[in-house]
Write a protein that holds these residues in place. Structure first.
Motif: not given
Length: 505
Positions: A213-217, A260-262, A314-317
């Motif tokens: 299961y996956f959720v993105i914040m 952006l965090e997965v 995590s990724l910075k946008l």
């Protein structure tokens, strides 16, 4: 004959001004030295010749210029005598006091949000403590996964609110800094997580024993946005996990950035193709696994639980990545079924729009000769459009328009008189792709595959020119801040090219 001539002579009579009682008569008699003339001392101060008048005025000007002027300003302090004046004085407060009041109000609002998320954490923890026993089937159900998702959202939001409260108290809030400058909005949609080919080949086989299961914040400076929860065993799975959410973030500045965090959670289930039991044989009891004890809370039924969702990557946008659609996720665990990349669409829109209308005189090349034409110009939607008359704006299409995205002028201002002799003129330079067979003109210059065009505009008065230049510079600043495809300004370099120095006015 002599008598006849004398008969034609008019009798000499004194004019009205030459009467003994007239002041002017006295001055003339005194100046001519006539005896018996009586004048006062004040009359003698009056200059009797033009040269003396000019000389005295020149001496007077020199003395006034040498003596310094002392200007005394009186300030009046008035106390409010009526109730309306006192209310106005209370309404106008100093800026530091207003800012401190706003910060206190924001801290109170954030504290209320923290309390709300704390209650959600307690409720979900109680549900997990009461339902997740050692032999309970609730541990791997969809309800348990939903509880862990709610617990994840509440914990992360509470963390964001507490961090923002601390920054506000220290005066280092990113929300206040982002509100400076042009404001805009950001839209994020079509989020997709590609899966590994090896994992896709195992789906539906006996080796398919794990559900992910996956959720993105989206972590913003003052809040957190979460997507829907998606699993690897959804019916619409086609090689990737698609999130149907659409996020719109408003009131953001040019220096806006987010994380952006997965998050992922995996549950192991029994294989679907189990062998049939033989008759007469009692099945062996399955030993209890040590992980089963972790389902029970060691702190009792009222202990606060932690979510089983873990951070995978995590990724910075920022706004500089608005034109990209593919991003690499760093440090993805090998056990995760993710391919290591994410796809999404970002769209930036400006909220602070600049509009202005008025007459301008535009320079044009007519058969090799320069000519000025008066046009009705409208600055709107990042372009400067113009018509022949104001009534044609809502009826006809514009004669032409200047796209501000193609403008390379750094700062729009007055054109020097040695370049253009027309007063109150200013210049915009745009770049476009060169057309076939195009040659240099009075207003365009060809460079390899690109063509530079200079647009000369003239206002009627100095005030109108300053107002137009201010509006155009503001619009250019907004376009370059929010549109990644807008051209950047080029610094003006002095050149001996006659195109850059000669005037075509």
């Amino acid at each position: 004959m002599r008598r006849k001539k004398e008969s034609f002579r008019r009798p000499q009579s004194q004019p009205e001004w030459a009467t003994p009682t007239n002041d002017r008569y006295r001055q003339v008699r005194w100046a001519s030295g006539v005896e018996g003339s009586t004048t006062d001392d004040s009359d003698r101060d009056v200059p009797y010749s033009l040269d003396q008048y000019r000389h005295e005025n020149a001496e007077k000007r020199k003395s006034e210029a040498s003596t310094p002027r002392i200007v005394v300003r009186h300030s009046r302090i008035e106390m409010p005598s009526t109730a309306s004046e006192s209310e106005d004085s209370r309404r106008v407060a100093p800026q530091p006091a207003i800012r401190e009041t706003n910060i206190k109000k924001k801290v109170q609002d954030l504290q209320e949000l923290v309390n709300q998320e704390q209650s959600v954490i307690m409720q979900t923890s109680n549900a997990l403590n009461q339902c997740c026993g050692i032999n309970s089937t609730f541990a791997g159900s969809a309800e348990a996964v939903e509880c862990h998702r709610l617990l994840l959202m509440a914990c992360k939001k509470r963390e964001i609110y507490i961090t923002e409260m601390q920054l506000l108290k220290q005066g280092r809030s990113k929300v206040i800094e982002s509100q400076r400058g042009p404001q805009g909005s950001l839209t994020i949609s079509d989020i997709r997580l590609p899966l590994k080919q090896e994992f896709m080949s195992r789906i539906g086989s006996p080796r398919d024993t794990t559900v992910h299961y996956f959720v993105i914040m989206l972590r913003l400076p003052s809040r957190g946005l979460f997507t829907q929860m998606v699993s690897t065993h959804d019916a619409m799975l086609k090689g990737s996990l698609d999130f149907p959410n659409l996020f719109k973030i408003s009131d953001i500045g040019q220096e806006f950035s987010m994380d952006l965090e997965v998050f992922g959670m995996s549950i192991t289930r029994e294989p679907t193709n189990t062998p049939k039991k033989k008759k007469g044989l009692t099945p062996k009891k399955k030993p209890k696994t040590p992980n089963a004890k972790a389902l029970q809370s060691p702190g009792g039924p009222y202990a606060v639980r932690t979510t089983n969702f873990t951070l995978l990557s995590s990724l910075k946008l920022g706004l500089n990545a608005a034109d990209q659609t593919h991003f690499t996720l760093p440090q993805v665990p090998f056990s995760a079924p993710l391919q290591g990349s994410i796809q999404l669409k970002m769209r930036c829109l400006m909220e602070s729009k600049v509009e202005h209308r008025g007459f301008l005189t535009m320079f044009a090349d007519v058969s090799g000769f320069g000519a000025w034409h008066r046009r009705w110009c409208v600055l709107k939607d990042n372009s400067l459009s113009y018509w022949k008359y104001p009534d044609e704006e809502n009826v006809k299409e514009p004669m032409d328009h200047l796209d501000l995205k193609l403008c390379i002028t750094d700062q729009i201002g007055l054109i020097p008189r040695d370049v253009c002799a027309r007063p109150n003129s200013f210049e915009l330079r745009t770049v476009r792709r060169q057309q076939r067979g195009e040659t240099d003109t009075l207003v365009s210059k060809c460079y390899n595959t690109m063509t530079t065009t200079k647009h000369w505009l003239s206002a009627d008065t100095k005030e109108e020119r300053l107002f137009w230049c201010g509006k155009l510079n503001e619009a250019l600043h907004n376009v370059r801040a929010w549109h990644s495809d807008a051209l950047r300004p080029l610094k003006q370099v002095k050149s001996t090219n006659p195109y850059d120095s000669e005037s075509a006015c």
